[in-house]
Design an enzyme around this catalytic site. Sequence first.
Site, mmCIF file in Angstrom:
data_model
loop_
_atom_site.group_PDB
_atom_site.id
_atom_site.type_symbol
_atom_site.label_atom_id
_atom_site.label_comp_id
_atom_site.label_asym_id
_atom_site.label_seq_id
_atom_site.Cartn_x
_atom_site.Cartn_y
_atom_site.Cartn_z
ATOM 1 N N ILE A 48 15.821 -15.290 5.778
ATOM 2 C CA ILE A 48 16.888 -15.921 5.006
ATOM 3 C C ILE A 48 16.561 -15.955 3.512
ATOM 4 O O ILE A 48 17.443 -15.833 2.661
ATOM 5 C CB ILE A 48 17.182 -17.341 5.557
ATOM 6 C CG1 ILE A 48 18.480 -17.873 4.941
ATOM 7 C CG2 ILE A 48 16.003 -18.296 5.299
ATOM 8 C CD1 ILE A 48 18.975 -19.138 5.614
ATOM 9 N N CYS B 121 -16.445 -15.916 -13.594
ATOM 10 C CA CYS B 121 -15.699 -17.127 -13.908
ATOM 11 C C CYS B 121 -16.493 -18.366 -13.468
ATOM 12 O O CYS B 121 -17.479 -18.709 -14.090
ATOM 13 C CB CYS B 121 -14.306 -17.073 -13.272
ATOM 14 S SG CYS B 121 -13.119 -18.224 -14.017
ATOM 15 N N GLU C 71 -13.043 -7.490 -12.157
ATOM 16 C CA GLU C 71 -12.544 -6.813 -10.952
ATOM 17 C C GLU C 71 -11.079 -6.409 -11.079
ATOM 18 O O GLU C 71 -10.627 -5.461 -10.409
ATOM 19 C CB GLU C 71 -12.729 -7.706 -9.725
ATOM 20 C CG GLU C 71 -11.836 -8.936 -9.640
ATOM 21 C CD GLU C 71 -12.369 -10.157 -10.368
ATOM 22 O OE1 GLU C 71 -11.850 -11.268 -10.135
ATOM 23 O OE2 GLU C 71 -13.299 -9.997 -11.176
ATOM 24 N N LYS D 198 12.332 0.838 19.826
ATOM 25 C CA LYS D 198 13.370 -0.195 19.720
ATOM 26 C C LYS D 198 13.176 -1.130 18.522
ATOM 27 O O LYS D 198 14.152 -1.461 17.838
ATOM 28 C CB LYS D 198 13.448 -0.996 21.023
ATOM 29 C CG LYS D 198 14.243 -0.324 22.124
ATOM 30 C CD LYS D 198 15.705 -0.146 21.736
ATOM 31 C CE LYS D 198 16.482 0.533 22.871
ATOM 32 N NZ LYS D 198 17.878 0.846 22.436
ATOM 33 N N LEU E 49 0.829 -1.203 0.000
ATOM 34 C CA LEU E 49 0.000 0.000 0.000
ATOM 35 C C LEU E 49 0.867 1.258 0.000
ATOM 36 O O LEU E 49 0.572 2.227 -0.716
ATOM 37 C CB LEU E 49 -0.930 -0.012 1.210
ATOM 38 C CG LEU E 49 -1.848 1.194 1.366
ATOM 39 C CD1 LEU E 49 -2.707 1.391 0.117
ATOM 40 C CD2 LEU E 49 -2.733 1.037 2.589
ATOM 41 N N MET F 61 -20.135 -17.725 -13.185
ATOM 42 C CA MET F 61 -20.902 -17.801 -14.433
ATOM 43 C C MET F 61 -21.214 -19.255 -14.771
ATOM 44 O O MET F 61 -22.347 -19.604 -15.153
ATOM 45 C CB MET F 61 -20.120 -17.163 -15.576
ATOM 46 C CG MET F 61 -20.703 -17.455 -16.961
ATOM 47 S SD MET F 61 -19.637 -16.893 -18.300
ATOM 48 C CE MET F 61 -20.299 -17.778 -19.698
ATOM 49 N N GLN F 62 -20.219 -20.125 -14.654
ATOM 50 C CA GLN F 62 -20.414 -21.526 -14.985
ATOM 51 C C GLN F 62 -21.486 -22.164 -14.108
ATOM 52 O O GLN F 62 -22.301 -22.962 -14.591
ATOM 53 C CB GLN F 62 -19.087 -22.277 -14.852
ATOM 54 C CG GLN F 62 -18.020 -21.810 -15.842
ATOM 55 C CD GLN F 62 -16.658 -22.407 -15.574
ATOM 56 O OE1 GLN F 62 -16.522 -23.285 -14.706
ATOM 57 N NE2 GLN F 62 -15.645 -21.942 -16.296
ATOM 58 N N HIS G 36 -12.528 -11.824 -15.524
ATOM 59 C CA HIS G 36 -12.420 -11.217 -14.192
ATOM 60 C C HIS G 36 -12.413 -9.690 -14.309
ATOM 61 O O HIS G 36 -11.347 -9.060 -14.328
ATOM 62 C CB HIS G 36 -11.148 -11.701 -13.496
ATOM 63 C CG HIS G 36 -11.203 -13.135 -13.082
ATOM 64 N ND1 HIS G 36 -11.674 -13.540 -11.850
ATOM 65 C CD2 HIS G 36 -10.877 -14.268 -13.749
ATOM 66 C CE1 HIS G 36 -11.619 -14.851 -11.769
ATOM 67 N NE2 HIS G 36 -11.142 -15.323 -12.913
ATOM 68 N N GLN H 15 14.583 0.623 15.605
ATOM 69 C CA GLN H 15 16.039 0.718 15.683
ATOM 70 C C GLN H 15 16.711 -0.603 15.310
ATOM 71 O O GLN H 15 17.692 -0.637 14.559
ATOM 72 C CB GLN H 15 16.461 1.130 17.095
ATOM 73 C CG GLN H 15 16.045 2.544 17.482
ATOM 74 C CD GLN H 15 16.452 2.879 18.905
ATOM 75 O OE1 GLN H 15 17.580 2.622 19.319
ATOM 76 N NE2 GLN H 15 15.528 3.455 19.671
#
Length: 547
Positions: free
Chosen positions: A147, A380, A521, A188, A19, A383-384, A519, A191
């Site tokens: 890591i 998707c 969105e 802290k 963000l 709909m199906q 899609h 830091q």
Amino acid sequence: MARYIFITGGVVSSLGKGLASAALGALLQARGYSVRLRKLDPYLNVDPGTMSPFEHGEVFVTDDGAETDLDLGHYERFTGVAARNTDSVSSGRIYSTVLEKERRGDYLGKTIQVIPHVTNEIKEFLKIGDDEVDFMLCEIGGTVGDIEGLPFFEAIRQFSHDKPRGQCIFMHLTLLPYLAASGELKTKPTQHSVKELQSIGIAPDILVCRSEQPIPEKERQKIALFCNVRKEAVVAAYDLNSIYEAPLAYHAEGLDQAVLDAFEISPAPKPDLSVWQDVADRIHNTDGEVNIAIVGKYTQLEDAYKSIKEALTHGGMANRVKVNVKWVDAEVFDHEDPAPYLEGFHTILVPGGFGERGTEGKIKAAKFARERKIPYLGICLGMQMAVIEAARNVAGLNDAGSEEFDHESGKKRFTPVVYHLKEWVQGNRTVARKVDDDKGGTMRLGAYSATLKEGSKVAGVYGATSIEERHRHRYEVDIKYREQLESKGLCFSGMSPDGRLPEIVEWADHPWFIGVQFHPELKSKPFAPHPLFADFVRAAVDTSRLV
């Protein structure tokens, strides 16, 4: 040549790097600069598309067919810059590329090491397109000290030295925890996080400090002193009612100015924040509210449907209403009547998904919306399921189902109204797929065109008869059932340009019932809501007035 901003994270809570990166990109755009945002993911997964939504949240798909991290969705929503497959890379993809080069003999038999071979590959990724924009914002996933992330941190350290002086800066996000018992903010963790970053050769130029409480001047000075940054470069990130307030909030705290100062850009263009002021106005000044049910199978993790929730918010902005979203687990309807759960909602949305689990519940939700005349949007798989519901309950195909479910169970149980997509046209070539292909990257992915039927509801919503939307699926509604279904009122109102693949269906006698194979969105933005979501919320407003 682009200036680089590397964004790293220490202990970061809900307002994270994605963000902050997106908001900073929007602020630099507001000053007239061009930007591109990139995500470097330290985890080993080569392809986010193979990951469970419970593991990693939503998979965001780009126009060019890359399956990426959901943070790229933030980048697009805030900047409007369409992400590309070169805007996201994982450790898995980097290592895979290095090993492929080793097998080809590109390294002439040398011993392959993290330094320089892996780090060089990361640096090559960073250079892509750096002559196209003014600023390249590169977010390093994970937390400093992990890591998995060490090769990425080493690569950006080297990269900053390879570039001319003043061409790269580092921005670090940390958490300032508030202890209510003592009434103080603790510096802290910040830091120690900066100390960890410095130990690997990176000194942050800007600190963004996540805080629930205002940061007193004394604490700000303390952070600046012990973390070796200017006091003006300690930027507060407070709680917000909406993520779309972030650009205005960060500007008020001086983040964009701190970046310009770090690059010694002066004088700089003044920002035009009118777009974000309008967005904030639409958030805070609404004319009512609507209730929308999302009937899905990954409802335990809302990030699995991140773009859908945001697109509904954008639809609310377009109509100046607040959208209240309720997550409904589709599996509940496997053994219970949906009516008590869905009554009272102004619209119903059924999103995508994979596998048979929860699909009978989605079919019942589609039937409830059809019979009760409640606005319905199926995306998707949604709909199906609407097509299967129509086939079973209207067209007389009692055993209608999807090949996906038969493949999963290993036996034939259904008449496959939805089948495995084995071939489709992509540009000037034909793509072929088999059921037993690898899962990663083998779906119909990315932007494809569709032709809409003149006079259909969806053509009216788009205001056009030719559209382009992003796809992510490997199963498709079988066109051979089109005539049978259309004779019962289910209109195939959107098709692929070659007329072979159904893209959109709608009920002709329903106030608002649309299913889309793509899609939508993924392309919605707060300052440019997707037309389908804007009209879907408008339909919810109309329904709310009838209740």
